[in-house]
Design an enzyme around this catalytic site. Sequence first.
Site, PDB file in Angstrom:
ATOM      1  N   ASN A 171      53.495-124.315 -53.366  1.00 59.04           N
ATOM      2  CA  ASN A 171      52.622-123.341 -52.695  1.00 59.04           C
ATOM      3  C   ASN A 171      51.174-123.775 -52.891  1.00 59.04           C
ATOM      4  OD1 ASN A 171      51.259-121.107 -51.794  1.00 59.04           O
ATOM      5  ND2 ASN A 171      52.366-119.626 -53.063  1.00 59.04           N
ATOM      6  N   GLY A 214      59.402-114.896 -59.941  1.00 59.34           N
ATOM      7  CA  GLY A 214      60.827-114.602 -60.014  1.00 59.34           C
ATOM      8  C   GLY A 214      61.514-115.608 -60.916  1.00 59.34           C
ATOM      9  N   SER A 244      49.376-120.921 -55.157  1.00 58.15           N
ATOM     10  CA  SER A 244      50.390-120.322 -56.028  1.00 58.15           C
ATOM     11  C   SER A 244      49.716-119.534 -57.152  1.00 58.15           C
ATOM     12  CB  SER A 244      51.245-121.441 -56.615  1.00 58.15           C
ATOM     13  OG  SER A 244      52.170-120.891 -57.498  1.00 58.15           O
ATOM     14  N   SER A 245      50.190-118.290 -57.351  1.00 58.71           N
ATOM     15  CA  SER A 245      49.626-117.495 -58.449  1.00 58.71           C
ATOM     16  C   SER A 245      50.231-118.019 -59.752  1.00 58.71           C
ATOM     17  CB  SER A 245      49.998-116.020 -58.304  1.00 58.71           C
ATOM     18  OG  SER A 245      50.081-115.679 -56.959  1.00 58.71           O
ATOM     19  N   SER A 301      58.100-119.134 -56.530  1.00 55.44           N
ATOM     20  CA  SER A 301      56.745-119.491 -56.147  1.00 55.44           C
ATOM     21  C   SER A 301      56.727-119.927 -54.676  1.00 55.44           C
ATOM     22  CB  SER A 301      56.267-120.632 -57.043  1.00 55.44           C
ATOM     23  OG  SER A 301      55.003-121.021 -56.627  1.00 55.44           O
ATOM     24  N   GLY A 302      55.826-119.383 -53.938  1.00 55.02           N
ATOM     25  CA  GLY A 302      55.723-119.745 -52.513  1.00 55.02           C
ATOM     26  C   GLY A 302      56.633-118.923 -51.631  1.00 55.02           C
ATOM     27  N   THR A 351      52.646-112.822 -53.227  1.00 54.98           N
ATOM     28  CA  THR A 351      51.252-112.401 -53.197  1.00 54.98           C
ATOM     29  C   THR A 351      50.898-111.850 -51.813  1.00 54.98           C
ATOM     30  OG1 THR A 351      50.845-114.109 -54.806  1.00 54.98           O
ATOM     31  CG2 THR A 351      48.922-113.134 -53.755  1.00 54.98           C
ATOM     32  N   GLU A 395      63.037-118.670 -62.412  1.00 59.02           N
ATOM     33  CA  GLU A 395      62.750-120.075 -62.145  1.00 59.02           C
ATOM     34  C   GLU A 395      63.871-120.893 -62.737  1.00 59.02           C
ATOM     35  OE1 GLU A 395      58.857-121.474 -63.242  1.00 59.02           O
ATOM     36  OE2 GLU A 395      57.946-120.336 -61.621  1.00 59.02           O
TER      37      GLU A 395
END
Length: 1081
Positions: free
Chosen positions: A157, A387, A160-161, A107-108, A112, A389
């Site tokens: 993020n 990805g 973050s999605s 994340s981050g 995206t 985690e």
Amino acid sequence: MEVKTSLLDNMIGVGDMVLLEPLSEDSFLENLKNRFDHNEIYTYIGSVVISMNPYRSLPIYTPDKVEEYRNRNFYELSPHIYALADEAYRSLRDQDKDQCILITGESGAGKTEASKLVMSYVAAVCGKGQEVNKVKEQLLQSNPVLEAFGNAKTVRNDNSSRFGKYMDIEFDFKGDPLGGVISNYLLEKSRVVKQPRGERNFHIFYQLLSGASDDTLKKLKLDRDFSKYNYLSLDSAVVSGLDDATNFRTVRNAMQIVGFMEDELQSVLELVAAVLKLGNIEFKPESRCNGTDESRIKDKNDLKEMCELLGIEQSVLERAFSYRTVEAKMEKVSTTLNVAQAYYARDALAKNLYSRLFSWLVTRINESIKAQAKTRHKVMGVLDIYGFEIFEEGDNSFEQFIINYCNEKLQQIFIELTLREEQEEYVREGIEWTNIEYFNNAIICDLIENNQNGIMAMLDEECLRPGTVTDETFLDKLNTVCAEHQHFESRLSKNSKFLNDHSLPHNCFRIQHYAGKVLYRVEGFVDKNNDLLYRDLSQAMYKANHSLIKQLFPEGNPAKVNLKRPPTAGFQFKASVGTLMSNLQTKNPNYIRCIKPNDKKASHVFTESLVCHQVRYLGLMENVRVRRAGYAFRQAYEPCLERYKMLCKKTWPHWRGPAREGVEVLMADLQVPTEEFSYGRSKIFIRNPRTLFFLEERRKQCLQDLATLIQKIYRGWKCRIQFLLLKKSQIVVAAWYRRYAQQQKYQKIKRATTVVQSYTRGWQARKLLRELKYQKRCEEAVTTITAYWHGTQVRREYRKFFRANAGKKIYDFTIQRILQKYFLGLKSNIPSMSPIDKNWPARPYFFLEGVHAELRRIFHLWRCKKYRSQFTEEKKVVYEEKLEASELFKDKKALYPSSVSQPFKGDYLEISKNPKYQKLSSVVDEKILLSDMVNKINRANGKCSARIFLLTKKNVILADQKTGQVKASLPLLDLASVSVSTQSDGFFALKLKEGSSSAVKGDFLLSSEHLIEITTKLHRMGATTADREQLYIDISDEFLVQFKQDKVCVKFIQGGPKNGNGVSCKRKNNRLLEVSVPTTP
Ligand SMILES: Nc1ncnc2c1ncn2[C@@H]1O[C@H](COP(=O)(O)OP(=O)(O)O)[C@@H](O)[C@H]1O
Ligand SMILES: [Mg+2]
């Protein structure tokens, strides 16, 4: 000429990790860091792009860059996400291969962003046109909508999605976009009801509250105050750099572009509002008499408002929060819910409401963006999925497990596809297939997904098992089933080697993923997998008078009562991952591995441990290894020969034969060991990067030499050009100068020539002139001579005439001149106008004597005439008389001169006036012309007696002096003549005509002082009277006078002085009368 460049040019570190030598985690990280520090955020592993999040905007996404990477080969330019996008797009368009772009990373890490970059690149390079642009716009605008509902601020993020996204973009045969399909995976719905510290709920809640108009909020029964809603965490409600209000408008706008109707938009917002309201419903415990605990809703206002929003009957919902109905074998059992269960139910409803809304949004968007044409599409899939985690200290839960499973599957597909491709390429290129050593993670996938004894299957089994099911029973089950598996680790498993592993807590199990070991805490696994929503609630929702809600809860339809439990979350996820995988398998994969350089969202910071961690769990080393399993590097013969031909004399500068032979010659010449490379059909395969770097190193050296050579030649060329230019210039200058000098010289010569010429011409002209003049003179001389000669001849002939003429002419001229001078002199010396002026200028020339005199005369006459002209008539008569007197007596009688000055008075006696003569005047009736006293000479003795003498026109009258008695009257007609002497005496004789009546007495001898006047008048009378003849005047000193019968001679003699001055008259004899007259002096 197209510039042939290569990824290998100007590399910072190595642009492709495959070429890393030696390959180790350290060198890998070192290379990443080195490149990151030089702003090279992209690095390849073969065709995989590693992307480091720069956390700042770099100038590498400009339209110029798009153009730079457009239609270029993947390895031609330095690594870039555009190169990957271009490669994918071109092989989709040109080779008809469906593509997928798999973006993974923490994340981050920039997934995206990467997916958006890929989409924008494709949008930029694909076809254009109104329709195409609309499709593009809809595809791009789906992002903000999904981000608003599916993204949230997290610690890692700000945007973050919280869901996985896979989007298929569909193209037609030309490569123009037609539409797309979006799939979403596993929205992190727990976030709806609870957010970790420092994080927020999904953006849409905040956007709605800050961006919606007051009117909208009122309709939605909302307050613009975050703190009023339990589901909204307050500590990070406001995120710096995120403008929720603006974003709300962007989202609304995007929804409109994508094709949402206004009422749909409203429904969506109502649902969002309902979730918020739902969060505010609180329960309080209430003990029932049967001893069970019940829950009651504390404040029903929120419930009421929510029900109003969604069109649900409040009582239905209220009941659904209090009871749970379990149907089993045609039996319905209702149990009451305690407070905890009520809260659980509430949150479950909220989570489901929201996640179903999200799924509905995706479906709705898909409806809009789906390709219209039914023709076969080419597809490019973009997968933006979380990805691996791995949370430290075993904080990994069900979600991580699911996510990591997904990544494990992706890794597998990656390996499969990569190897397959590798294998295919070897076959294509005719290279012998050698077994490639690599780690295959299929075994791990099997551990998780195996239908019999896979972890997920165990979990589902546990969830469905009747009886008490807890996370612990689940772990126990795992411990028994999976204990033997070499990638499964658990403290309580039968595998004794972990019995004393203290890093492995009792409530955890550990899986050795391909990317590393992950410790999962079993807590919550069962619950999350169950994802339980009490049927009462879904039925209540279905009853709502709200179209959207009804759609979202189809299982609530009592007509379709399904006693089967709904599929577990794990099962669903496994299924969708399965679909995804089979979808991806049909496509050509393109990988983007995103790495987050630090935890602080800071630019320029490279936290090695963090990156190392990601490199591990992303399996990047694995990537490299797989990629290098066979041959590390391959290159088509043509570019290879082009790149290295300078390393061999035979191939430099031009190789005439086929490229492959050239490369063979080259490799032989360079003595590269044969096991290091293989020749494929169109490519050369290099086993070790070492060999490539050997070639590159040689090339670099050679290039330096070549550069020197080029420099040398260039310098030589430049100098030569310079020299030639100088020479040319010099020639030009010289030519110009010569021209100039020659011009000058020519001008000089020309001038000199002109001077000489002019002198010569002058000399010639003068000579000619002289000659001409001479000639002319000669001619003139001849003429002159001729003239003279003629003259001479003529003169000779006419000499006589000439001389006379000339003399006369000269004379005339002279005379003329003299006369002129004379006249002019005379004019200026003219005497006065007086007639008696005797002056006259002297005569200048003798010959003018006559003229002079004549002029004098004329002048005199003229002035006399002038003088006369002034006269009056009387005076004129007087002068006429004087003139007549002059004519008569001048020079004839001595008395005359003395009379000149005496005026002729005429009437001396003034008869008419004098009274003495009154009587006399009365007798004489005529006009008296003259009256005077005269003496009558007595003829006898000569004595004198005085008598009055009158003269009239016709008569002479003599009268007595005393009495005035007329003594004699003589008619003038009887007068014959008058005689006078020459002497100065006053004697005159009036002689009468013989025979006349008067003659009787005889002639009269008279003396008068005015003799001249009297005689002149007498003479005049005769002259003026026409009928008479002129009276004759006889002047002599002797004349006869008739006395009666006797004639007496009167003689005048010059008397002596003794007689005194007086005249004496004496009778000498009968015949003589002597008059002595004194001599006049
Ligand atoms: N290529 C990039 N250039 C500049 N900033 C980037 C880039 N990629 C990511 N970022 C920054 O990192 C943040 C997180 O990126 P994002 O793509 O949302 O991460 P992920 O989707 O992997 O969670 C973005 O909001 C942006 O600020
Ligand atoms: Mg994201």
